[in-house]
Design a protein around this motif. Structure first.
Motif, PDB file in Angstrom:
ATOM      1  N   UNK A  51       0.844  -1.200   0.000  1.00  0.00           N
ATOM      2  CA  UNK A  51       0.000   0.000   0.000  1.00  0.00           C
ATOM      3  C   UNK A  51       0.875   1.245   0.000  1.00  0.00           C
ATOM      4  N   UNK A  52       0.467   2.265  -0.780  1.00  0.00           N
ATOM      5  CA  UNK A  52       1.187   3.534  -0.838  1.00  0.00           C
ATOM      6  C   UNK A  52       0.198   4.688  -0.728  1.00  0.00           C
ATOM      7  N   UNK A  53       0.710   5.805  -0.317  1.00  0.00           N
ATOM      8  CA  UNK A  53      -0.048   7.049  -0.227  1.00  0.00           C
ATOM      9  C   UNK A  53       0.648   8.079  -1.095  1.00  0.00           C
ATOM     10  N   UNK A  54      -0.024   9.176  -1.357  1.00  0.00           N
ATOM     11  CA  UNK A  54       0.619  10.298  -2.020  1.00  0.00           C
ATOM     12  C   UNK A  54       1.785  10.740  -1.142  1.00  0.00           C
ATOM     13  N   UNK A  55       2.951  10.921  -1.745  1.00  0.00           N
ATOM     14  CA  UNK A  55       4.144  11.301  -0.985  1.00  0.00           C
ATOM     15  C   UNK A  55       5.016  10.135  -0.562  1.00  0.00           C
ATOM     16  N   UNK A  56       4.564   8.905  -0.760  1.00  0.00           N
ATOM     17  CA  UNK A  56       5.383   7.741  -0.421  1.00  0.00           C
ATOM     18  C   UNK A  56       6.661   7.764  -1.257  1.00  0.00           C
ATOM     19  N   UNK A  57       7.792   7.623  -0.593  1.00  0.00           N
ATOM     20  CA  UNK A  57       9.084   7.556  -1.280  1.00  0.00           C
ATOM     21  C   UNK A  57       9.544   6.103  -1.324  1.00  0.00           C
ATOM     22  N   UNK A  58      10.179   5.721  -2.426  1.00  0.00           N
ATOM     23  CA  UNK A  58      10.758   4.382  -2.521  1.00  0.00           C
ATOM     24  C   UNK A  58      11.989   4.451  -3.403  1.00  0.00           C
ATOM     25  N   UNK A  59      12.824   3.431  -3.283  1.00  0.00           N
ATOM     26  CA  UNK A  59      14.065   3.413  -4.063  1.00  0.00           C
ATOM     27  C   UNK A  59      14.333   2.025  -4.618  1.00  0.00           C
ATOM     28  N   UNK A  60      15.091   2.017  -5.690  1.00  0.00           N
ATOM     29  CA  UNK A  60      15.555   0.780  -6.317  1.00  0.00           C
ATOM     30  C   UNK A  60      17.071   0.883  -6.402  1.00  0.00           C
ATOM     31  N   UNK A  61      17.759  -0.106  -5.823  1.00  0.00           N
ATOM     32  CA  UNK A  61      19.224  -0.132  -5.823  1.00  0.00           C
ATOM     33  C   UNK A  61      19.668  -1.428  -6.473  1.00  0.00           C
ATOM     34  N   UNK A  62      20.665  -1.328  -7.353  1.00  0.00           N
ATOM     35  CA  UNK A  62      21.170  -2.538  -8.012  1.00  0.00           C
ATOM     36  C   UNK A  62      22.597  -2.295  -8.478  1.00  0.00           C
ATOM     37  N   UNK A  63      23.279  -3.367  -8.813  1.00  0.00           N
ATOM     38  CA  UNK A  63      24.620  -3.297  -9.391  1.00  0.00           C
ATOM     39  C   UNK A  63      24.458  -3.315 -10.909  1.00  0.00           C
ATOM     40  N   UNK A  64      24.991  -2.303 -11.567  1.00  0.00           N
ATOM     41  CA  UNK A  64      24.889  -2.218 -13.025  1.00  0.00           C
ATOM     42  C   UNK A  64      25.643  -3.394 -13.643  1.00  0.00           C
ATOM     43  N   UNK A  71      23.839   1.472  -8.606  1.00  0.00           N
ATOM     44  CA  UNK A  71      22.954   2.507  -9.136  1.00  0.00           C
ATOM     45  C   UNK A  71      21.798   2.600  -8.145  1.00  0.00           C
ATOM     46  N   UNK A  72      21.455   3.809  -7.766  1.00  0.00           N
ATOM     47  CA  UNK A  72      20.337   4.024  -6.856  1.00  0.00           C
ATOM     48  C   UNK A  72      19.377   4.998  -7.533  1.00  0.00           C
ATOM     49  N   UNK A  73      18.134   4.599  -7.643  1.00  0.00           N
ATOM     50  CA  UNK A  73      17.102   5.460  -8.199  1.00  0.00           C
ATOM     51  C   UNK A  73      16.055   5.694  -7.116  1.00  0.00           C
ATOM     52  N   UNK A  74      15.741   6.972  -6.892  1.00  0.00           N
ATOM     53  CA  UNK A  74      14.779   7.336  -5.852  1.00  0.00           C
ATOM     54  C   UNK A  74      13.526   7.898  -6.504  1.00  0.00           C
ATOM     55  N   UNK A  75      12.390   7.381  -6.054  1.00  0.00           N
ATOM     56  CA  UNK A  75      11.098   7.729  -6.624  1.00  0.00           C
ATOM     57  C   UNK A  75      10.181   8.270  -5.539  1.00  0.00           C
ATOM     58  N   UNK A  76       9.102   8.899  -6.001  1.00  0.00           N
ATOM     59  CA  UNK A  76       8.062   9.368  -5.099  1.00  0.00           C
ATOM     60  C   UNK A  76       6.724   9.149  -5.789  1.00  0.00           C
ATOM     61  N   UNK A  77       5.694   8.846  -5.001  1.00  0.00           N
ATOM     62  CA  UNK A  77       4.337   8.762  -5.521  1.00  0.00           C
ATOM     63  C   UNK A  77       3.747  10.164  -5.385  1.00  0.00           C
ATOM     64  N   UNK A  78       3.364  10.769  -6.528  1.00  0.00           N
ATOM     65  CA  UNK A  78       2.868  12.145  -6.473  1.00  0.00           C
ATOM     66  C   UNK A  78       1.394  12.189  -6.078  1.00  0.00           C
ATOM     67  N   UNK A  79       0.812  13.377  -6.048  1.00  0.00           N
ATOM     68  CA  UNK A  79      -0.575  13.527  -5.603  1.00  0.00           C
ATOM     69  C   UNK A  79      -1.588  12.970  -6.604  1.00  0.00           C
ATOM     70  N   UNK A  80      -1.128  12.609  -7.796  1.00  0.00           N
ATOM     71  CA  UNK A  80      -1.987  11.945  -8.778  1.00  0.00           C
ATOM     72  C   UNK A  80      -1.697  10.439  -8.820  1.00  0.00           C
ATOM     73  N   UNK A  81      -0.944   9.954  -7.841  1.00  0.00           N
ATOM     74  CA  UNK A  81      -0.582   8.540  -7.687  1.00  0.00           C
ATOM     75  C   UNK A  81       0.167   7.998  -8.899  1.00  0.00           C
ATOM     76  N   UNK A  82       1.136   8.790  -9.340  1.00  0.00           N
ATOM     77  CA  UNK A  82       2.049   8.371 -10.396  1.00  0.00           C
ATOM     78  C   UNK A  82       3.434   8.201  -9.779  1.00  0.00           C
ATOM     79  N   UNK A  83       4.223   7.281 -10.339  1.00  0.00           N
ATOM     80  CA  UNK A  83       5.616   7.128  -9.921  1.00  0.00           C
ATOM     81  C   UNK A  83       6.425   8.222 -10.598  1.00  0.00           C
ATOM     82  N   UNK A  84       7.215   8.924  -9.798  1.00  0.00           N
ATOM     83  CA  UNK A  84       8.020  10.013 -10.333  1.00  0.00           C
ATOM     84  C   UNK A  84       9.477   9.773  -9.937  1.00  0.00           C
ATOM     85  N   UNK A  85      10.360   9.674 -10.927  1.00  0.00           N
ATOM     86  CA  UNK A  85      11.789   9.550 -10.662  1.00  0.00           C
ATOM     87  C   UNK A  85      12.287  10.895 -10.174  1.00  0.00           C
TER      88      UNK A  85
END
Length: 177
Positions: A51-64, A71-85
Motif C-alpha cells: 500500500x502507498x499514499x501520495x508522498x510515499x518515497x521508494x528506491x531501487x538499488x542494483x549493481x549495473x 545505481x540508486x534510483x529514488x522515486x516518489x508517488x505524487x498527488x496523482x498517484x504516479x511514480x516520479x523519478x
C-alpha cells in the motif's frame, strides 16, 4: 405476553440490527479505493503488493551489469498517484548510465557518486530483470525486498502504482489471488 419474552425479543432484534450495521460498515470499509505498488511477472501474477499514499518515497538499488557499480534510483508517488523519478545516483559513466541532467534537474558529486536531483520524470511503469549478481533491492518506507531472490530473480517484472480496493489488497497480501 410475559415481560421476560418481550425483553428477550427486544434484545434479539437490537443485536440483529447491530450485526447488520457492523456488516454494512465492514463492507463499506473493505470496498474503499486505495493505491498500491504492485510487482507482477510477465504472466501478470502479482509477486508483491504494498500500500502507498501520495508522498510515499521508494528506491531501487542494483549493481549495473556492465559498469559493475551501484545505481540508486529514488522515486516518489505524487498527488496523482504516479511514480516520479526524483534522483539517480551512480558511480560510473558509460554503458547506458545517464550523465547529463534533464532540463530543470541539478547534478553534484556526493561521496564518489554522481547524483542527479530534481529529475521529476513520471514513470508509468518500471521493468526489471533481476539476477543474483545485480543485487536488486526495492525499499518502500521502512520495508525492503531483495529482488535478486525468489520469486523475483530471473523474472522480467514490472512495477506499477495502481488503484484497487481494500479487500482485494488484503486478498493479494495473503496470497489468495
Amino acid at each position: 405476553m410475559r415481560p421476560f419474552n418481550k425483553a428477550l425479543r427486544f434484545r434479539n432484534a437490537f443485536s440483529f440490527m447491530i450485526g447488520v450495521v457492523l456488516l454494512v460498515w465492514v463492507g463499506v470499509v473493505l470496498s474503499q479505493p486505495i493505491f498500491v505498488l504492485r510487482i507482477a511477472d510477465e504472466a501478470g501474477n502479482t509477486l508483491l503488493v504494498q500500500r502507498v499514499e501520495s508522498g510515499t518515497a521508494f528506491s531501487h538499488r542494483y549493481i549495473h551489469s556492465v559498469a559493475k557499480c551501484p545505481i540508486i534510483e529514488k522515486f516518489e508517488v505524487d498527488d496523482q498517484y504516479r511514480m516520479v523519478l526524483m534522483e539517480s545516483w551512480n558511480c560510473n559513466f558509460g554503458a547506458g548510465i545517464a550523465t547529463e541532467p534533464p532540463p530543470g534537474a541539478v547534478d553534484r558529486l556526493v561521496d564518489g557518486y554522481y547524483v542527479i536531483e530534481n529529475i521529476r520524470q513520471v514513470m508509468p511503469e518500471l521493468a526489471f530483470h533481476p539476477v543474483t549478481f545485480t543485487e536488486d533491492k526495492l525499499s518502500v518506507d521502512q520495508r525492503s525486498w531483495n529482488l535478486s531472490q525468489p520469486p523475483f530473480v530471473g523474472e522480467t517484472i514490472t512495477l506499477t502504482v495502481e488503484q484497487t480496493r481494500v479487500w482485494h489488497y488484503w486478498w493479494e497480501r495473503f496470497g489468495l489471488s
